[in-house]
Write a protein that holds these residues in place. Structure first.
Motif, PDB file in Angstrom:
ATOM      1  N   LEU A  11      47.532  51.130  40.248  1.00  0.00           N
ATOM      2  CA  LEU A  11      46.470  50.212  40.649  1.00  0.00           C
ATOM      3  C   LEU A  11      45.416  50.231  39.552  1.00  0.00           C
ATOM      4  CD1 LEU A  11      45.120  48.419  42.838  1.00  0.00           C
ATOM      5  CD2 LEU A  11      44.130  50.524  43.775  1.00  0.00           C
ATOM      6  N   GLU A  12      45.180  49.093  38.913  1.00  0.00           N
ATOM      7  CA  GLU A  12      44.317  49.076  37.732  1.00  0.00           C
ATOM      8  C   GLU A  12      42.995  48.353  37.940  1.00  0.00           C
ATOM      9  OE1 GLU A  12      46.277  47.937  34.172  1.00  0.00           O
ATOM     10  OE2 GLU A  12      48.014  49.227  34.498  1.00  0.00           O
ATOM     11  N   LYS A  13      42.866  47.603  39.044  1.00  0.00           N
ATOM     12  CA  LYS A  13      41.613  46.897  39.310  1.00  0.00           C
ATOM     13  C   LYS A  13      41.292  46.972  40.799  1.00  0.00           C
ATOM     14  CE  LYS A  13      41.858  43.545  35.514  1.00  0.00           C
ATOM     15  NZ  LYS A  13      41.819  42.110  35.150  1.00  0.00           N
ATOM     16  N   PRO A  14      40.000  46.980  41.164  1.00  0.00           N
ATOM     17  CA  PRO A  14      39.646  46.946  42.596  1.00  0.00           C
ATOM     18  C   PRO A  14      40.202  45.680  43.243  1.00  0.00           C
ATOM     19  CG  PRO A  14      37.732  47.466  41.244  1.00  0.00           C
ATOM     20  CD  PRO A  14      38.806  47.038  40.298  1.00  0.00           C
ATOM     21  N   MET A  15      40.630  45.809  44.487  1.00  0.00           N
ATOM     22  CA  MET A  15      41.205  44.675  45.209  1.00  0.00           C
ATOM     23  C   MET A  15      40.673  44.641  46.635  1.00  0.00           C
ATOM     24  SD  MET A  15      45.207  44.830  43.944  1.00  0.00           S
ATOM     25  CE  MET A  15      45.588  43.214  44.636  1.00  0.00           C
ATOM     26  N   MET A  16      40.507  43.421  47.152  1.00  0.00           N
ATOM     27  CA  MET A  16      40.058  43.228  48.527  1.00  0.00           C
ATOM     28  C   MET A  16      40.968  42.234  49.225  1.00  0.00           C
ATOM     29  SD  MET A  16      35.903  43.100  48.027  1.00  0.00           S
ATOM     30  CE  MET A  16      35.708  42.445  49.696  1.00  0.00           C
ATOM     31  N   LYS A  17      41.154  42.470  50.512  1.00  0.00           N
ATOM     32  CA  LYS A  17      42.007  41.586  51.308  1.00  0.00           C
ATOM     33  C   LYS A  17      41.151  40.554  52.036  1.00  0.00           C
ATOM     34  CE  LYS A  17      45.233  43.433  53.957  1.00  0.00           C
ATOM     35  NZ  LYS A  17      45.821  44.130  55.127  1.00  0.00           N
ATOM     36  N   ASP A  18      41.559  39.307  51.952  1.00  0.00           N
ATOM     37  CA  ASP A  18      40.898  38.256  52.720  1.00  0.00           C
ATOM     38  C   ASP A  18      41.340  38.372  54.176  1.00  0.00           C
ATOM     39  OD1 ASP A  18      40.913  35.375  53.965  1.00  0.00           O
ATOM     40  OD2 ASP A  18      39.509  35.286  52.277  1.00  0.00           O
ATOM     41  N   LYS A  19      40.385  38.639  55.080  1.00  0.00           N
ATOM     42  CA  LYS A  19      40.738  38.895  56.474  1.00  0.00           C
ATOM     43  C   LYS A  19      41.359  37.684  57.149  1.00  0.00           C
ATOM     44  CE  LYS A  19      37.694  42.735  57.577  1.00  0.00           C
ATOM     45  NZ  LYS A  19      36.720  43.294  58.544  1.00  0.00           N
ATOM     46  N   ALA A  20      41.012  36.511  56.708  1.00  0.00           N
ATOM     47  CA  ALA A  20      41.541  35.299  57.339  1.00  0.00           C
ATOM     48  C   ALA A  20      42.982  35.039  56.915  1.00  0.00           C
ATOM     49  CB  ALA A  20      40.658  34.110  56.993  1.00  0.00           C
ATOM     50  N   SER A  21      43.229  35.058  55.600  1.00  0.00           N
ATOM     51  CA  SER A  21      44.564  34.720  55.091  1.00  0.00           C
ATOM     52  C   SER A  21      45.440  35.939  54.859  1.00  0.00           C
ATOM     53  CB  SER A  21      44.428  33.940  53.783  1.00  0.00           C
ATOM     54  OG  SER A  21      43.824  34.753  52.779  1.00  0.00           O
TER      55      SER A  21
END
Length: 768
Positions: free
Chosen positions: A295-305
């Motif tokens: 994992l090389e970059k911060p990631m966030m999950k879109d709660k809707a999609s």
């Protein structure tokens, strides 16, 4: 006429009974007067005083073979040169390591050794670190008088760890002696005579024991090489940085070899107090996982999609801080849980503990596979294990879980110690046991009580292993063992998974399970773990994560399962990319520095938590380095271990029974060394080794199978839902189902140590 007698070199693995110290003698080596105990070998004394004598077959941890003859030296009054490795010193002896007679003998030996050696230094991985190459330059000729054909030896397949080029072999027999004397597994031997002699496995098979990689270090030429490192780099291109192995409780000292900010290989660093000159295969080859699934970059999950997107560190950390504060404000105390790996550094555990206090939660735990508050510690120095007279091992796959501690136990056994084993699975210990009791987990307590009244003698060492520590009645078992140890004035050692379990415990990164106020927290911080593989009950944790409002995973690796369970992924540095401190099971505090730069935008975890703490306005939370954090940790935390009782779960009286079509067995889970944490699971060579036990099957004793009329490899339904196969294994106690952890099967079955129901699969289920 003086008589010089060559005697066998003292075997370090044999009885080491207390004897009167031999009187000192005075000798002279190259004009330097030296006083040393009688009976020692010339090469030993020379090494201790910085006088180098060339050698191929001699190694300080192995018995002496004296077959390479490279260490021939002139001794006054001796009619010919003598092998320094096998000649004991005598009073008045004069040794000449640089005389014309000595050099002539060494040149003759080199000429003999090079007769059949191939001239392939340009393509040999040993080039630049080859003892034969170095001595050829010093003692060899610039031409060869040998005109006959050279012999050629075919290469053997020793498995995924060791590459062979046996034509280069000079028959030093270091690898053979290592297998016999150190590993206790005689996998290599010599066949043939003269120039037809070959080092091989005789019956063709791979080398699979847990210390096999040490043969690579021992080989003085390019006959045995590291297969994962083969043709990757030259020795002179590498930088070597000292480090600490991150997988078990010993804290083996290692050298991390890097090139262009990439780890190329790992080798042992000598430390007689811990790992001596050796390294387990898990510690040696796990570096392969550093290049996989990063994992090389911060990631966030879109709660809707449900889609993932890369974000900046600022956005990710501000979102995490706001979400955690909101959960704490709405749901109150203990609404956030932190689960960290026992491989976490002391600094990471301390900052996570401080963050938990700021978020008003006590739900923090490093104990991934057990529920007890028992302190994991050895209670003696590692080197003292081999001096014990009686050792009792309760519930421990020692060679798999703590390989070099197992080596110390083996040395004790060869020194005359009586070793007794009480377990639910029979393991190989590479030495003779005094007694062995293989029983169901539910019978473990009763057998231990009997042991306390029979063979546990005064001043024994009692080892409580990982299986015993994860036992549903572990606290009760610990109390029994503790009472026995006090009564017999013995030492009770408790072993746990992880490189820093004792450090995490001392920091206070754990909480008694009866103190959890919320059965399912609303927020989670996962540090360095993979929920599907690392915990005792993956299915239960997965359900909790999926129902949580936010799950933050701080991890070097990305996986599909983490993406399903988490909402934020923060890339942290792997163990070679960060600095930190481990406390091993013996209480030794060892700090290390980073060896290479983190991948991509990954950051050392302590920096991530420092920034998060600043966003949460924690006071006194400004640290410029991991050393600053270490200095901030109260000294009491570094030295004292608190323990508290937790409620035990007892087995029912009917531990297993045959019903009309269902067999209820006690489940025992072991974590193979190649599946024990998120790094080794990605190390290809370790996972390519042949295992004696299938990881995808349920292992049962043949007598257990007869209760349901099962045949070997037959398909069964486990716990009413999982279709798998049974594999017959006579090493498993009757009434027990043995299952591998760190694999998908355990995730499907549930609790690591409990019960499993088996029934025969019908044809339709079998096809499924």
């Amino acid at each position: 006429m003086s008589i010089f007698r060559i005697i066998p070199y003292p075997d370090f693995n044999r009885a080491n009974n207390v004897q009167n110290t031999p009187p000192p003698v005075e000798i002279e080596i190259d004009g330097q007067r030296i006083t040393t105990p009688a009976g020692r070998m010339i090469i030993q004394v020379a090494d201790e005083h910085g006088i180098y004598i060339p050698r191929f077959c001699y190694h300080k941890k192995l018995s002496v073979a004296a077959n390479c003859r490279m260490c021939l030296v002139e001794v006054e009054k001796a009619p010919k040169t003598l092998p320094a490795c096998a000649t004991p010193v005598n009073d008045g002896m004069k040794v000449f390591t640089q005389s014309a007679k000595t050099l002539e003998s060494q040149r003759a030996v080199m000429e003999f050794l090079l007769i059949n050696h191939p001239l392939d230094c340009p393509i040999c991985d040993q080039g630049g670190q080859c003892e034969l190459q170095d001595f050829s330059l010093t003692y060899g000729k610039d031409h060869s008088d040998y005109q006959e054909e050279k012999r050629v030896v075919s290469n053997d397949d020793f498995g995924p760890l060791i590459a062979t080029h046996m034509t280069r072999c000079i028959h030093c027999t270091r690898c053979v002696r290592f297998g016999k004397e150190i590993a206790g597994v005689r996998e290599l031997g010599a066949t043939g005579r003269g120039e037809h002699m070959q080092i091989s496995t005789y019956v063709k098979h791979t080398i699979d024991h847990e210390l096999s990689g040490n043969m690579i270090d021992l080989c003085p030429v390019g006959a045995l090489l590291s297969k994962p490192f083969l043709y990757q780099a030259r020795a002179w291109e590498l930088n070597a940085i000292a480090g600490v192995a991150p997988h078990d409780g010993l804290g083996s000292n290692i050298m991390i070899h890097t090139r262009r900010h990439r780890v190329m290989r790992v080798t042992p660093k000598d430390n007689d107090a811990l790992n001596e000159s050796w390294l387990s295969d898990r510690d040696r080859f796990s570096y392969q996982g550093l290049e996989v699934d990063r994992l090389e970059k911060p990631m966030m999950k879109d709660k809707a999609s449900g889609e993932w997107r890369e974000v900046s560190w600022s956005i990710a950390l501000n979102y995490v801080a706001d979400a955690l504060e909101k959960i704490q404000a709405v749901h109150g105390a203990d609404s956030i849980a932190t689960i960290l790996s026992p491989n976490s550094t002391l600094e990471e555990a301390y900052l996570l503990k401080r963050l938990s206090e700021r978020l008003n939660t006590g739900n923090i735990d490093y104990r991934l596979r057990r529920k007890t508050a028992i302190v994991p510690q050895l209670n003696m120095a590692v080197a003292d294990i081999e001096q014990q007279k009686t050792i009792v091992i309760v519930g421990s796959h020692l060679r798999n879980d703590q390989p070099l501690l197992a080596h110390r136990v083996r040395k004790a056994a060869l020194n005359g110690a009586k070793v007794h084993v009480i377990d639910s699975v029979r393991h190989s210990y590479a030495f003779n046991l005094a007694s062995e009791s293989i029983v169901k987990p539910s019978d473990l307590l009763a057998v231990v009580k009997v042991a306390g009244e029979t063979f546990i003698e005064n001043s024994s060492l009692i080892i409580m292993g990982e299986l015993a520590l994860s036992h549903p009645a572990a606290e009760q078992l610990y109390t029994i063992l503790s009472n026995i140890s006090q009564k017999t004035q013995s030492t009770l050692a408790v072993l746990s998974e992880g490189a820093n379990a004792l450090g995490c415990h001392r920091i206070g990164a754990w909480v008694p399970h009866d103190k959890h106020r919320l059965p399912s927290p609303k927020g989670y911080i996962l540090h360095g773990i993979e929920p599907e593989y690392d915990v005792a009950n993956p299915a239960k944790l997965e359900r909790e994560l999926l129902s949580a409002d936010i799950v933050v995973a701080v991890t070097p690796f990305i996986s599909e399962h983490l993406k399903q369970c988490a909402h934020v992924l923060l890339p942290s540095a792997a163990f070679t990319e960060t600095s930190g401190t481990y406390i091993n099971l013996a209480g030794d505090v060892q700090s290390f520095m980073g060896s290479v730069l983190p991948k991509g935008e990954a950051r050392p975890a302590w920096k991530i938590y420092r920034v998060l703490g600043n966003l949460l306005n924690i006071t006194d939370f400004v640290f410029e380095s991991s050393e600053d954090i270490l200095r901030a940790i109260p000294s009491k935390m570094m030295t004292e271990s608190l323990s508290t009782a937790s409620s035990d779960i007892s087995f029912s009286d009917q531990t297993f029974a045959k019903k009309t079509s269902v067999l209820v067995l006690e489940q025992v889970t072991w974590w193979p060394d190649c599946r024990s944490d998120n790094l080794v699971r990605r190390a290809k060579a370790l996972n390519d080794r042949k295992s004696k036990q299938r990881f995808d099957a349920i292992h049962i004793h043949p007598e257990t199978a007869r209760m349901l009329n099962l045949t070997d490899h037959q398909s069964v339904i486990a716990n009413e839902q999982i279709c798998t196969q049974v594999s017959f294994n006579e090493d498993v106690a009757v009434g027990v189902a043995l299952i591998a952890g760190g694999v998908r099967l355990l995730r499907q079955l549930g609790e690591a140590l409990g019960f499993v129901q088996l029934k025969i699969a019908d044809n339709q289920q079998d096809e499924t």
